[in-house]
Scaffold this active site. Structure first.
Site, PDB file in Angstrom:
ATOM      1  CE  LYS A  68       6.334  -8.027  12.722  1.00 47.66           C
ATOM      2  NZ  LYS A  68       5.949  -8.292  11.328  1.00 47.66           N
ATOM      3  CG  ASN A  89      16.238   0.535  13.453  1.00 52.72           C
ATOM      4  OD1 ASN A  89      15.297   0.646  12.688  1.00 52.72           O
ATOM      5  ND2 ASN A  89      16.163  -0.138  14.578  1.00 52.72           N
ATOM      6  CE1 TYR A 121       7.304  -4.941  14.479  1.00 52.48           C
ATOM      7  CE2 TYR A 121       9.169  -5.297  15.939  1.00 52.48           C
ATOM      8  CZ  TYR A 121       8.575  -5.430  14.697  1.00 52.48           C
ATOM      9  OH  TYR A 121       9.251  -6.055  13.682  1.00 52.48           O
ATOM     10  CG  ASN A 146      -0.272   0.157   2.520  1.00 57.99           C
ATOM     11  OD1 ASN A 146       0.968   0.190   2.586  1.00 57.99           O
ATOM     12  ND2 ASN A 146      -1.043   0.250   3.594  1.00 57.99           N
ATOM     13  CG  ASN A 159      19.478  -5.734  15.493  1.00 61.73           C
ATOM     14  OD1 ASN A 159      19.201  -6.697  16.199  1.00 61.73           O
ATOM     15  ND2 ASN A 159      19.291  -4.496  15.891  1.00 61.73           N
ATOM     16  NE  ARG A 215      19.852  -4.361  20.231  1.00 62.75           N
ATOM     17  CZ  ARG A 215      20.096  -4.067  21.515  1.00 62.75           C
ATOM     18  NH1 ARG A 215      21.116  -4.626  22.155  1.00 62.75           N
ATOM     19  NH2 ARG A 215      19.311  -3.222  22.160  1.00 62.75           N
ATOM     20  CB  SER A 227      10.872  -9.115  15.296  1.00 62.48           C
ATOM     21  OG  SER A 227      11.822  -8.443  16.073  1.00 62.48           O
TER      22      SER A 227
HETATM   23  P1  NAD Z   1       9.371  -1.622   5.482  1.00 59.55           P
HETATM   24  O1  NAD Z   1       8.485  -0.640   6.157  1.00 59.55           O
HETATM   25  O2  NAD Z   1      10.501  -1.120   4.662  1.00 59.55           O
HETATM   26  O3  NAD Z   1       8.496  -2.574   4.548  1.00 59.55           O
HETATM   27  C1  NAD Z   1       7.158  -2.906   4.844  1.00 59.55           C
HETATM   28  C2  NAD Z   1       6.362  -2.736   3.580  1.00 59.55           C
HETATM   29  O4  NAD Z   1       4.993  -3.061   3.840  1.00 59.55           O
HETATM   30  C3  NAD Z   1       6.372  -1.289   3.069  1.00 59.55           C
HETATM   31  O5  NAD Z   1       6.644  -1.308   1.680  1.00 59.55           O
HETATM   32  C4  NAD Z   1       4.971  -0.765   3.372  1.00 59.55           C
HETATM   33  O6  NAD Z   1       4.542   0.195   2.427  1.00 59.55           O
HETATM   34  C5  NAD Z   1       4.167  -2.055   3.313  1.00 59.55           C
HETATM   35  N1  NAD Z   1       2.942  -2.050   4.136  1.00 59.55           N
HETATM   36  C6  NAD Z   1       2.814  -1.628   5.416  1.00 59.55           C
HETATM   37  N2  NAD Z   1       1.546  -1.795   5.831  1.00 59.55           N
HETATM   38  C7  NAD Z   1       0.863  -2.348   4.795  1.00 59.55           C
HETATM   39  C8  NAD Z   1      -0.481  -2.749   4.615  1.00 59.55           C
HETATM   40  N3  NAD Z   1      -1.391  -2.603   5.590  1.00 59.55           N
HETATM   41  N4  NAD Z   1      -0.836  -3.279   3.428  1.00 59.55           N
HETATM   42  C9  NAD Z   1       0.070  -3.414   2.421  1.00 59.55           C
HETATM   43  N5  NAD Z   1       1.353  -3.039   2.538  1.00 59.55           N
HETATM   44  C10 NAD Z   1       1.751  -2.514   3.710  1.00 59.55           C
HETATM   45  O7  NAD Z   1       9.874  -2.635   6.592  1.00 59.55           O
HETATM   46  P2  NAD Z   1      10.972  -3.791   6.479  1.00 59.55           P
HETATM   47  O8  NAD Z   1      12.146  -3.354   7.264  1.00 59.55           O
HETATM   48  O9  NAD Z   1      11.151  -4.201   5.084  1.00 59.55           O
HETATM   49  O10 NAD Z   1      10.251  -4.929   7.310  1.00 59.55           O
HETATM   50  C11 NAD Z   1       9.457  -5.914   6.695  1.00 59.55           C
HETATM   51  C12 NAD Z   1       8.832  -6.801   7.761  1.00 59.55           C
HETATM   52  O11 NAD Z   1       9.851  -7.364   8.568  1.00 59.55           O
HETATM   53  C13 NAD Z   1       7.888  -6.061   8.707  1.00 59.55           C
HETATM   54  O12 NAD Z   1       6.784  -6.900   8.978  1.00 59.55           O
HETATM   55  C14 NAD Z   1       8.725  -5.865   9.954  1.00 59.55           C
HETATM   56  O13 NAD Z   1       7.953  -5.812  11.128  1.00 59.55           O
HETATM   57  C15 NAD Z   1       9.592  -7.106   9.935  1.00 59.55           C
HETATM   58  N6  NAD Z   1      10.881  -6.917  10.657  1.00 59.55           N
HETATM   59  C16 NAD Z   1      11.712  -5.919  10.253  1.00 59.55           C
HETATM   60  C17 NAD Z   1      12.915  -5.720  10.940  1.00 59.55           C
HETATM   61  C18 NAD Z   1      13.850  -4.606  10.544  1.00 59.55           C
HETATM   62  O14 NAD Z   1      14.698  -4.224  11.358  1.00 59.55           O
HETATM   63  N7  NAD Z   1      13.777  -4.050   9.345  1.00 59.55           N
HETATM   64  C19 NAD Z   1      13.265  -6.549  12.009  1.00 59.55           C
HETATM   65  C20 NAD Z   1      12.393  -7.578  12.370  1.00 59.55           C
HETATM   66  C21 NAD Z   1      11.199  -7.748  11.673  1.00 59.55           C
HETATM   67  N1  UDP Z   2      21.604   2.949  19.233  1.00 57.12           N
HETATM   68  C1  UDP Z   2      22.323   4.084  19.545  1.00 57.12           C
HETATM   69  N2  UDP Z   2      21.997   5.257  18.908  1.00 57.12           N
HETATM   70  C2  UDP Z   2      21.013   5.344  17.973  1.00 57.12           C
HETATM   71  C3  UDP Z   2      20.284   4.167  17.660  1.00 57.12           C
HETATM   72  C4  UDP Z   2      20.600   2.997  18.320  1.00 57.12           C
HETATM   73  O1  UDP Z   2      23.222   4.054  20.381  1.00 57.12           O
HETATM   74  O2  UDP Z   2      20.749   6.427  17.446  1.00 57.12           O
HETATM   75  C5  UDP Z   2      21.962   1.679  19.891  1.00 57.12           C
HETATM   76  C6  UDP Z   2      20.828   1.036  20.675  1.00 57.12           C
HETATM   77  O3  UDP Z   2      20.812   1.544  21.999  1.00 57.12           O
HETATM   78  C7  UDP Z   2      21.180  -0.445  20.588  1.00 57.12           C
HETATM   79  C8  UDP Z   2      21.863  -0.574  19.220  1.00 57.12           C
HETATM   80  O4  UDP Z   2      22.289   0.742  18.876  1.00 57.12           O
HETATM   81  O5  UDP Z   2      22.134  -0.784  21.581  1.00 57.12           O
HETATM   82  C9  UDP Z   2      20.936  -1.099  18.130  1.00 57.12           C
HETATM   83  O6  UDP Z   2      19.768  -0.287  18.113  1.00 57.12           O
HETATM   84  P1  UDP Z   2      18.670  -0.438  16.977  1.00 57.12           P
HETATM   85  O7  UDP Z   2      17.573   0.530  17.288  1.00 57.12           O
HETATM   86  O8  UDP Z   2      19.316  -0.359  15.639  1.00 57.12           O
HETATM   87  O9  UDP Z   2      18.167  -1.938  17.135  1.00 57.12           O
HETATM   88  P2  UDP Z   2      17.327  -2.618  18.342  1.00 57.12           P
HETATM   89  O10 UDP Z   2      17.580  -1.866  19.588  1.00 57.12           O
HETATM   90  O11 UDP Z   2      15.913  -2.548  17.895  1.00 57.12           O
HETATM   91  O12 UDP Z   2      17.861  -3.998  18.411  1.00 57.12           O
END
Ligand code: NAD
Ligand code: UDP
Length: 337
Positions: free
Chosen positions: A152, A198, A148, A32, A178, A230, A124
């Site tokens: 999940k 992040n 969040y 979307n 991560n 991490r 996640s």
């Molecule tokens: P992202 O936001 O870049 O990608 C998510 C995509 O889904 C986007 O393109 C967004 O437009 C689309 N979207 C959101 N809500 C929608 C809806 N209701 N209908 C249709 N499309 C929708 O995020 P990402 O980093 O690519 O993450 C992808 C998935 O992985 C997510 O479910 C996220 O929770 C999970 N995840 C991400 C991370 C991370 O650090 N990136 C870590 C753990 C889990």
């Molecule tokens: N972190 C930081 N400064 C920032 C963002 C993150 O010091 O601006 C640190 C945070 O405290 C953690 C690590 O970097 O120890 C990874 O953080 P991130 O948000 O990327 O991942 P998550 O905490 O969700 O695992």
């Protein structure tokens, strides 16, 4: 094999599309664009020289899902679409449950109506919560600390119960650690729409001059240098885990969670130093107190994914920082939204 990729225009989805297309999977995206731009798919098409069918729509829209299922007839779904900001999830819990839980429920119900039995789900490592031991294995208790993380875990539960009731169904639950880094081309990467939460995208924006200084949250953790540890995983390794998961889903029914990490962890200071090497300049930092809700250390036991998915991360920390820098320096403002 035809694979529907929800959220395929996002950070993880776009990299996964390229890995799938390189192996001749037929792909279709439902997104979307709430956190992406159609420009992503243009770049995926030109990098792969392939076809990406795409639908603009919401995963909570039953009629749209039925249309995609009828027209594309997927053999499997990779369900990336969702919301991912921990802080925002506390402010908007109903929205997060609606999209992450309601969206997953809608996708699985549409699959059931269409007779599609295989799903790969983006979960996640945050579902584990405060570690009682490290590295986390998949049997570690799940007590997420955020809305969040709860959303999940609830979605995982739905998928698990579905496979209990439907003996033909397969749900591969990938618990990402991560994800960082970018495609080797430098053409696609992570593009936060707001101030990055992040670490890696924040450092990248400091390096390119969009932000002045990185704030390091906490230097008094019980870790070797006092900053948080991490398990960073290169996005291309993570994308390949989805290809491996599809193969697993063809061979197995039932639901199974897998940690997707490297099994190694790095501190904030390690990442800052590695990024400095990648971009050839020192990253300015300032020290601040711990960020609320953060834990000291996270690390995956990635053994199950190695044994059962036959998948293993191969990219190094320098691969992660060099590719991030290539993407950020080539696209200082990300995609044009
Ligand atoms: P992202 O936001 O870049 O990608 C998510 C995509 O889904 C986007 O393109 C967004 O437009 C689309 N979207 C959101 N809500 C929608 C809806 N209701 N209908 C249709 N499309 C929708 O995020 P990402 O980093 O690519 O993450 C992808 C998935 O992985 C997510 O479910 C996220 O929770 C999970 N995840 C991400 C991370 C991370 O650090 N990136 C870590 C753990 C889990
Ligand atoms: N972190 C930081 N400064 C920032 C963002 C993150 O010091 O601006 C640190 C945070 O405290 C953690 C690590 O970097 O120890 C990874 O953080 P991130 O948000 O990327 O991942 P998550 O905490 O969700 O695992």
């Amino acid at each position: 094999m035809r694979v529907l990729v929800t959220g395929g225009a996002g950070y993880l989805g776009s990299h996964t599309l390229l890995e799938l297309m390189a192996l001749n999977y037929e792909v279709c995206v439902l997104d979307n664009y709430s956190n992406a731009t159609p420009e992503v798919l243009s770049r995926v098409r030109s990098l792969s020289n392939g076809t990406v069918t795409d639908y603009t729509g919401d995963v909570r829209d039953d009629a749209m899902l039925d249309r995609v299922m009828a027209e594309f007839r997927p053999d499997a779904v990779i369900h990336f679409a969702g919301l991912k900001a921990v802080g925002e999830s506390a402010e908007k819990p109903l929205y997060y449950y609606d999209v992450n839980v309601g969206g997953t429920l809608a996708v699985v119900r549409a699959m059931e109506r269409a007779g599609c039995n295989r799903i790969i789900f983006s979960s996640s490592a945050t579902v584990y919560g405060e570690p009682t031991y490290l590295p986390y294995d998949e049997a570690h208790p799940t007590t997420p600390k955020s809305v969040y993380g709860q959303s999940k875990l609830m979605a995982e539960r739905i998928l698990t119960d579905w496979t209990v009731a439907n003996g033909a169904a397969s749900a591969v639950i990938l618990r990402y650690f991560n994800p960082v880094g970018a495609h080797i081309s430098g053409q696609i990467g992570e593009d936060p729409s707001d101030i990055p939460n992040n670490l890696m995208p924040y450092i990248a924006q400091v390096a390119v001059g969009k932000r002045d200084v990185l704030t390091i949250f906490g230097d008094d953790y019980d870790t070797p240098d006092g900053t948080g540890l991490r398990d960073y995983i290169h996005v291309v390794d993570l994308a390949r885990a989805h290809v491996a998961a599809l193969g697993y889903a063809v061979r197995h029914t039932g639901a199974r969670p897998f940690n997707i990490g490297t099994g190694q962890s790095y501190s904030v200071r390690d990442i800052v130093a590695a990024f400095g090497r990648a971009c050839g300049a020192e990253i300015p930092v300032r020290q601040a107190p711990r960020r609320v809700g953060d834990i000291a250390a996270m690390q995956a036991d990635a053994g199950r994914a190695m044994r059962e998915l036959n998948w293993k991360a191969t990219h190094t920390l320098d691969d992660m920082t060099v590719s991030t820098w290539k993407w950020q320096s080539g696209n200082p403002d990300g995609y044009t939204r």
